[in-house]
Write an enzyme that holds these catalytic residues in place. Structure first.
Site, PDB file in Angstrom:
ATOM      1  N   GLU A 193      50.440   9.370  91.030  1.00 28.00           N
ATOM      2  CA  GLU A 193      50.382   7.921  90.811  1.00 28.00           C
ATOM      3  C   GLU A 193      50.875   7.570  89.405  1.00 28.00           C
ATOM      4  OE1 GLU A 193      47.154   4.269  91.087  1.00 28.00           O
ATOM      5  OE2 GLU A 193      46.559   6.290  91.660  1.00 28.00           O
TER       6      GLU A 193
ATOM      7  N   ARG B 214      40.402  23.016  96.919  1.00 27.58           N
ATOM      8  CA  ARG B 214      39.573  23.090  98.127  1.00 27.58           C
ATOM      9  C   ARG B 214      40.320  23.689  99.303  1.00 27.58           C
ATOM     10  NH1 ARG B 214      37.031  17.421  96.652  1.00 27.58           N
ATOM     11  NH2 ARG B 214      39.212  16.966  96.944  1.00 27.58           N
TER      12      ARG B 214
END
Length: 180
Positions: free
Chosen positions: A101, A64
């Site tokens: 993560e 994006r």
């Protein structure tokens, strides 16, 4: 930033609960992109940031950040450099790994796209944990360019990305049009 622009941008961001997994509220910017007034206001605000900080190039982070960074570069009269996921760019690249993560990822930039004297503004839609932005800062500096700042549509403050990026920014500003 005026309250009017903030309200316009916020009104065009849709919350999608439990996407991409249960417990996550995804911030969907496609309604904003579909609205030429809101998208224009966003582009103007990010282009103003580039001008204020003397940028000579814009880096957009996949994916994006490409959608936002390319029109910002055009509006600001600057060159655009895509930073892509590993393996997506042909030719010689600089690569930088970073932690996720669960695991790691890697981004790349064409080696010849950055040079000493370039003043680069990093553009993305969201600042979350700061991993991708931190890796981009490292890539830009390894290419010999200076990072003059990071500008994002929205910062997810509860994820702590700003604090993680502070040392890497070395005093360069981090501007978020919206903080959620």
């Amino acid at each position: 930033m005026t309250a009017t622009r903030e309200e316009l941008l916020l009104s065009r961001i849709r919350d999608v609960p439990d996407y991409p997994r249960r417990g996550v509220v995804f911030k969907d910017i496609t309604p904003l992109l579909a609205d030429p007034v809101a998208f224009g206001a966003l582009t103007d605000a990010l282009a103003d940031s580039c001008a204020r900080h003397g940028a000579t190039k814009v880096v957009g982070l996949e994916a994006r950040g490409f959608i936002l960074g390319a029109p910002v570069a055009v509006r600001a009269g600057l060159g655009f450099i895509p930073v892509r996921k590993a393996g997506k760019l042909p030719g010689a690249t600089l690569a930088q790994a970073y932690d996720l993560e669960y695991g790691t990822a890697e981004i790349e930039v064409h080696a010849e796209d950055l040079s000493p004297g370039d003043r680069v503004m990093v553009i993305d839609d969201v600042l979350a944990t700061g991993g991708t932005a931190g890796a981009a800062i490292e890539l830009i500096r390894r290419g010999g360019a200076e990072v003059v700042g990071i500008a994002v549509l929205m910062e997810l403050g509860f994820l702590g990305g700003r604090a993680r990026l502070e040392p890497a920014l070395r005093g360069a500003p981090l501007e978020a049009l919206l903080t959620l």
